[in-house]
Scaffold this motif. Structure first.
Motif, PDB file in Angstrom:
ATOM      1  N   LEU A   1       6.981 -15.134  51.053  1.00  0.00           N
ATOM      2  CA  LEU A   1       6.905 -15.353  49.606  1.00  0.00           C
ATOM      3  C   LEU A   1       7.133 -14.063  48.825  1.00  0.00           C
ATOM      4  O   LEU A   1       6.657 -13.904  47.702  1.00  0.00           O
ATOM      5  CB  LEU A   1       5.556 -15.982  49.236  1.00  0.00           C
ATOM      6  N   TRP A   2       7.851 -13.118  49.426  1.00  0.00           N
ATOM      7  CA  TRP A   2       8.152 -11.843  48.786  1.00  0.00           C
ATOM      8  C   TRP A   2       8.923 -12.069  47.486  1.00  0.00           C
ATOM      9  O   TRP A   2       8.639 -11.476  46.457  1.00  0.00           O
ATOM     10  CB  TRP A   2       8.954 -10.973  49.759  1.00  0.00           C
ATOM     11  N   HIS A   3       9.918 -12.950  47.535  1.00  0.00           N
ATOM     12  CA  HIS A   3      10.707 -13.302  46.362  1.00  0.00           C
ATOM     13  C   HIS A   3      10.542 -14.800  46.076  1.00  0.00           C
ATOM     14  O   HIS A   3      10.112 -15.565  46.924  1.00  0.00           O
ATOM     15  CB  HIS A   3      12.193 -13.003  46.603  1.00  0.00           C
ATOM     16  N   ASN A   4      10.877 -15.191  44.876  1.00  0.00           N
ATOM     17  CA  ASN A   4      10.965 -16.598  44.480  1.00  0.00           C
ATOM     18  C   ASN A   4       9.635 -17.317  44.306  1.00  0.00           C
ATOM     19  O   ASN A   4       9.599 -18.544  44.178  1.00  0.00           O
ATOM     20  CB  ASN A   4      11.841 -17.396  45.470  1.00  0.00           C
ATOM     21  N   PHE A   5       8.514 -16.572  44.299  1.00  0.00           N
ATOM     22  CA  PHE A   5       7.221 -17.193  44.053  1.00  0.00           C
ATOM     23  C   PHE A   5       6.431 -16.487  42.949  1.00  0.00           C
ATOM     24  O   PHE A   5       5.240 -16.723  42.788  1.00  0.00           O
ATOM     25  CB  PHE A   5       6.391 -17.245  45.344  1.00  0.00           C
ATOM     26  N   GLY A   6       7.089 -15.627  42.202  1.00  0.00           N
ATOM     27  CA  GLY A   6       6.420 -14.916  41.123  1.00  0.00           C
ATOM     28  C   GLY A   6       6.427 -15.710  39.830  1.00  0.00           C
ATOM     29  O   GLY A   6       6.811 -16.888  39.787  1.00  0.00           O
TER      30      GLY A   6
END
Length: 331
Positions: A32-37
């Motif tokens: 979930l490093w990207h696309n879950f902020g």
């Protein structure tokens, strides 16, 4: 309607034992490093989680500072877990980390006991959980005694706020020292998380891969596709909607030179000769020798998750193919 997971979710997934521990991880995990902020759409985030779990991906990986804003990925997953995954909590592996800059002042960064334990408490509140399954120290800290950092991980486990301890971005010699400390504390340290892909061989060069196997610890790798470079997305140059263009925090155009693109195209030709796409071959390369327990994938669309799961159907490499890959990348 309340989410109900597919009854066939465990039929096709392979699970690998994490080193010599009793913990098994799916061969593909969702990062979930990207696309879950806060900039992501909630329905899309839900769709990614549903697609992953419906296909046997039981492991969702976070860190305290994943966003943007820092903490927002944990917060958003916490809402998704509360609304959709309550009955499945014991089927999930939720991991998080602390070690990079999270809040202002001297106690919001690196590896002190003060920072790590406070960060874990904050992460649990954002996630709405009583415990995480794996708690990592996110990076080495040369200014904090290793005994203090490992003692904090041990405290996290013994307090019941984490089930297992992990290390991220450590090199081989430091991991070995940390392992000795954690073993003496009888702390279940089971996994290392590091960047590893066809282009980035750091864990081979710094001893981490060798020492992890020797110590019986698992390895989970992030950026196995070099943040999208090892896919068909860049075969004709950098797309206008690429994160190289839209998000300059971690990706820069200088990282994808014409020489690099030329090598990617030749790797793609090799993948096609194997009857698969470049991403599938790149994931298989990371998993090729059994040292890596799981690969962490990122996704912005459910279809990307399904495509990456095809790695389980990929055929083993021949020695000739591995030599060709090395020649293309290292030569």
């Amino acid at each position: 309607m309340m989410y109900q997971a597919s009854e066939q979710r465990y039929e096709k997934m392979d699970y690998h034992r994490c080193g010599h521990s009793g913990l098994k991880l799916p061969v593909v995990s969702l990062g979930l490093w990207h696309n879950f902020g806060d900039t992501a759409k909630y329905e899309r985030m839900k769709g990614l989680c549903f697609t992953a779990f419906d296909n046997g991906i039981t492991h969702f990986d976070l860190a305290n500072n994943y966003g943007p804003e820092p903490g927002s990925a944990e917060k958003n997953l916490g809402i998704i877990l509360k609304e959709n995954f309550k009955s499945y909590r014991d089927e999930l592996i939720i991991s998080t980390k602390a070690g990079y800059d999270m809040w202002e002042g001297p106690y919001g960064n690196w590896g002190s006991r003060k920072y790590l334990l406070a960060s874990l408490d904050q992460s649990l509140k954002r996630l709405g959980l009583d415990y995480v399954d794996i708690f990592y120290h996110h990076r080495m800290d040369t200014e904090t005694p290793l005994e203090e950092t490992m003692g904090a991980l041990d405290q996290a486990v013994k307090s019941g706020k984490a089930l297992y301890a992990g290390l991220s971005n450590y090199d081989g010699p430091t991991m070995k020292k940390a392992c000795r400390i954690l073993n003496a504390l009888h702390c279940p340290f089971v996994i290392n998380q590091n960047r590893y892909n066809i282009f980035d061989r750091t864990i081979e060069q710094n001893g981490l891969k060798t020492e992890a196997v020797r110590e019986g610890k698992g390895i989970i790798t992030f950026s196995p596709l070099a943040q999208g470079v090892l896919t068909d997305r860049y075969l004709n140059g950098i797309p206008a909607d690429s994160r190289f263009v839209t998000d300059g925090r971690f990706l820069h155009k200088a990282q994808i030179s014409e020489d690099r693109l030329s090598r990617v195209r030749r790797l793609n030709e090799l993948a096609q000769s194997r009857g698969e796409d470049l991403a599938r071959m790149a994931l298989k390369w990371v998993l090729r020798d059994g040292a890596v327990t799981s690969v962490l994938i990122g996704a912005s669309k459910p279809e990307q998750i399904l495509d990456n799961l095809k790695v389980m159907d990929s055929t083993p490499f021949t020695e000739e193919e591995l030599k060709k890959i090395d020649a293309l990348v290292l030569g």
